[in-house]
Design an enzyme around this catalytic site. Structure first.
Site, PDB file in Angstrom:
ATOM      1  N   CYS A 178     -39.286  -6.152  27.356  1.00 22.94           N
ATOM      2  CA  CYS A 178     -38.623  -7.354  26.842  1.00 22.94           C
ATOM      3  C   CYS A 178     -39.672  -8.260  26.195  1.00 22.94           C
ATOM      4  CB  CYS A 178     -37.929  -8.083  27.984  1.00 22.94           C
ATOM      5  SG  CYS A 178     -37.237  -9.688  27.512  1.00 22.94           S
ATOM      6  N   VAL A 238     -50.431   6.596  21.763  1.00 19.96           N
ATOM      7  CA  VAL A 238     -49.202   5.873  22.013  1.00 19.96           C
ATOM      8  C   VAL A 238     -47.986   6.792  22.092  1.00 19.96           C
ATOM      9  CG1 VAL A 238     -50.031   3.709  20.985  1.00 19.96           C
ATOM     10  CG2 VAL A 238     -48.773   5.325  19.582  1.00 19.96           C
ATOM     11  N   GLY A 251     -57.978  12.096  17.511  1.00 18.29           N
ATOM     12  CA  GLY A 251     -57.003  11.459  16.633  1.00 18.29           C
ATOM     13  C   GLY A 251     -57.161   9.965  16.476  1.00 18.29           C
ATOM     14  N   SER A 258     -59.160   6.634  14.079  1.00 18.24           N
ATOM     15  CA  SER A 258     -59.993   6.212  12.953  1.00 18.24           C
ATOM     16  C   SER A 258     -61.317   5.651  13.455  1.00 18.24           C
ATOM     17  CB  SER A 258     -59.269   5.132  12.133  1.00 18.24           C
ATOM     18  OG  SER A 258     -59.134   3.948  12.912  1.00 18.24           O
ATOM     19  N   CYS A 297     -32.471  -7.710  25.973  1.00 16.36           N
ATOM     20  CA  CYS A 297     -32.902  -7.373  27.319  1.00 16.36           C
ATOM     21  C   CYS A 297     -31.709  -7.458  28.272  1.00 16.36           C
ATOM     22  CB  CYS A 297     -34.006  -8.332  27.769  1.00 16.36           C
ATOM     23  SG  CYS A 297     -34.515  -8.099  29.492  1.00 16.36           S
ATOM     24  N   HIS A 350     -53.435   1.410  24.273  1.00  8.99           N
ATOM     25  CA  HIS A 350     -52.596   0.826  23.222  1.00  8.99           C
ATOM     26  C   HIS A 350     -51.107   0.955  23.536  1.00  8.99           C
ATOM     27  CE1 HIS A 350     -56.328   1.264  20.720  1.00  8.99           C
ATOM     28  NE2 HIS A 350     -55.994   0.007  20.565  1.00  8.99           N
TER      29      HIS A 350
END
Length: 118
Positions: A25, A1, A92, A94, A48, A17
């Site tokens: 918005c 992300v 990176g 889990s 927005c 993700h």
């Protein structure tokens, strides 16, 4: 992300993700450009500029939210098409949150090599 893969020059990055480098918005879901300094100095989410109704938030998937459908389908298809001479690099994670956590197992089932770096 974090968008670092794209900044490093990687191509064909599927941000399943989402990314903190874009904002959307909460009402009309349009992408919105915002000034990070304005957000830091404010006590609330910015409104927005298109509809003035929704709040603007990072374009990331939070727990309980659905993944972007097209991006998920594309990621699933890419892994489904791996072969024995392909490598899936998993970095990176889990590897606990579904459905994305199932992708390395799918790659193994297709005969690909999976390398996990955490």
């Amino acid at each position: 992300v974090d968008g670092l893969h794209s900044l490093a020059g990687s191509s064909n990055v599927l941000e399943v993700h989402g990314t903190v480098r874009q904002h959307r918005c909460t009402w009309n879901h349009s992408l919105v450009d915002i000034d990070p300094e304005h957000v830091k100095s404010s006590n609330r989410l910015p409104s927005c500029p298109q509809c003035w109704f929704g709040a603007v938030r990072p374009r990331v998937v939070l727990f309980g939210e659905s993944l972007p459908f097209q991006t998920w389908v594309q990621a699933f298809d890419e892994v489904s098409n791996l072969a024995t001479d392909d490598v899936l690099l998993v970095v990176g994670t889990s590897a606990q949150v579904q459905p994305v956590a199932s992708l390395p197992q799918l790659a193994l089932e297709r005969g690909a090599t999976v390398i996990e770096v955490n």
